[in-house]
Design a protein around this motif. Sequence first.
Motif, mmCIF file in Angstrom:
data_model
loop_
_atom_site.group_PDB
_atom_site.id
_atom_site.type_symbol
_atom_site.label_atom_id
_atom_site.label_comp_id
_atom_site.label_asym_id
_atom_site.label_seq_id
_atom_site.Cartn_x
_atom_site.Cartn_y
_atom_site.Cartn_z
ATOM 1 N N SER A 396 0.843 -1.193 0.000
ATOM 2 C CA SER A 396 0.000 0.000 0.000
ATOM 3 C C SER A 396 0.878 1.242 0.000
ATOM 4 O O SER A 396 2.012 1.224 0.489
ATOM 5 C CB SER A 396 -0.935 0.005 1.211
ATOM 6 N N SER A 397 0.377 2.340 -0.552
ATOM 7 C CA SER A 397 1.197 3.550 -0.676
ATOM 8 C C SER A 397 1.569 4.140 0.670
ATOM 9 O O SER A 397 2.587 4.818 0.796
ATOM 10 C CB SER A 397 0.462 4.596 -1.516
ATOM 11 N N ASP A 398 0.751 3.899 1.718
ATOM 12 C CA ASP A 398 1.101 4.391 3.048
ATOM 13 C C ASP A 398 2.018 3.437 3.798
ATOM 14 O O ASP A 398 2.368 3.667 4.945
ATOM 15 C CB ASP A 398 -0.157 4.669 3.874
ATOM 16 N N ARG A 399 2.415 2.322 3.127
ATOM 17 C CA ARG A 399 3.352 1.328 3.655
ATOM 18 C C ARG A 399 2.809 0.536 4.840
ATOM 19 O O ARG A 399 3.553 -0.170 5.507
ATOM 20 C CB ARG A 399 4.682 1.996 4.061
ATOM 21 N N ASN A 400 1.527 0.634 5.117
ATOM 22 C CA ASN A 400 0.962 -0.072 6.263
ATOM 23 C C ASN A 400 0.692 -1.545 5.978
ATOM 24 O O ASN A 400 0.517 -2.332 6.911
ATOM 25 C CB ASN A 400 -0.329 0.604 6.719
#
Length: 423
Positions: A396-400
């Motif tokens: 995911s782009s938020d790295r979560n």
Amino acid sequence: MREHDLVSSSSAALEGLKGIRYRLRGGSTKEKVAALLEAFQYGPKGIDLVIQALGDGVREVRELALLLLSYSSEATAEQALWNYLPFAKMQCLHTLTEFNLDCYKPEQHHPYYFAIADYNNTLICYWDLSYKQSFVNIWHLETGQSKKDFDLAMAHEFGLGKSGKVCIISFQDFLWPLDTETQEPIGTYPDYLMRTVQAHPHCLAVCPTKQPLVATGYTQGRTGKLDIWDYQTYTRRLHHQFQDVALIPYDNSWNQSKLNLWLTTPLLFTPDGKFLVARFKQRLQNRLQMWNTETGELTQTLDNLPTLTVNSLANRLDGQVLACGIRENKACVWELISDRILYTSSGVAPCLISSDGRVLIYCTDNYEIVVWDLAMNRKLCTLQGHTAPIGYVAMSSDRNFIVSYSIDRKIKIWGVPESLKYL
């Protein structure tokens, strides 16, 4: 410099920081982004404000703060990045094994497309089951629960755009933009049917973020066509006819002897949509071409690459365009304009690089997933749990979240458990 000038300069800086702090607290997303860019110019005190923005409720603000900190030499910025990047605490949150495929011998099928829709944190998995039959699974990343399954019937190719809000499917020589949430065509009939002038495109790529661009490729023998379309205005940005080469097709064999060639697309957009990268095959060699989507110009050509796959692209803040993939049987990150290799590892495909070029993910022969910080040149974590070769990795782009698929038909969703998030 006079003492009066020093005092005036210091006061101006304090006033500037006060205004930045005010905009970061209550401004619009656009105002917060502008304030962060200003704060980055104020040295350590400005960096403190950028660090605080890592906790902002707006994803775009958090991502910009993360990007700015990766370019800072301040020790506080490095420590904040280490604390913020969630990978060291990641565990397998969910293992998915049920795909509800309504077809003959579903256990013999594997997905053709595997990606995260960032706008609503869902995993989207596309299966091309047989002629005139295709299927899509959607799961919530947080819960691992199936959100929706739907049949696309006659689709041949599939891709996500605008952070997953739009999906583009192809059938014969038409492209159909659909709303991912509702599966309804975008626009009114017959306008949403875009004729590509390519009978049965062999490959399709969609710009993953803001630009409404889709690329299609068609190869017959050693000749073919490559086009870039704007699916909002129904206009063609680029048309290229090629000969004596062939776009490298998807490899759907899932043959363990071809571990580095699985399911790699010959067409990829950079996250900002400014460039399209295409992979061609010429006899025993590979060719890589990079096209400017705004001007239609060929920007770069790399020839004579015996072993090459490109799994993902990144845009760095300094303007560099990075590619991540396998070169000479090693996981590599290189700068596309100069073809300068920045990082190599003994890892295997699939590989993945974050859109800002900071985080690299690759797999190992032991079915592990390695997460590497390219800016600090250190390993962040190793994710273990698969018992078969890994065919897909997405982040995911938020790295979560990291999601992976292995050929024993298991999907694993990796993230930080709630009990560890605030430790």
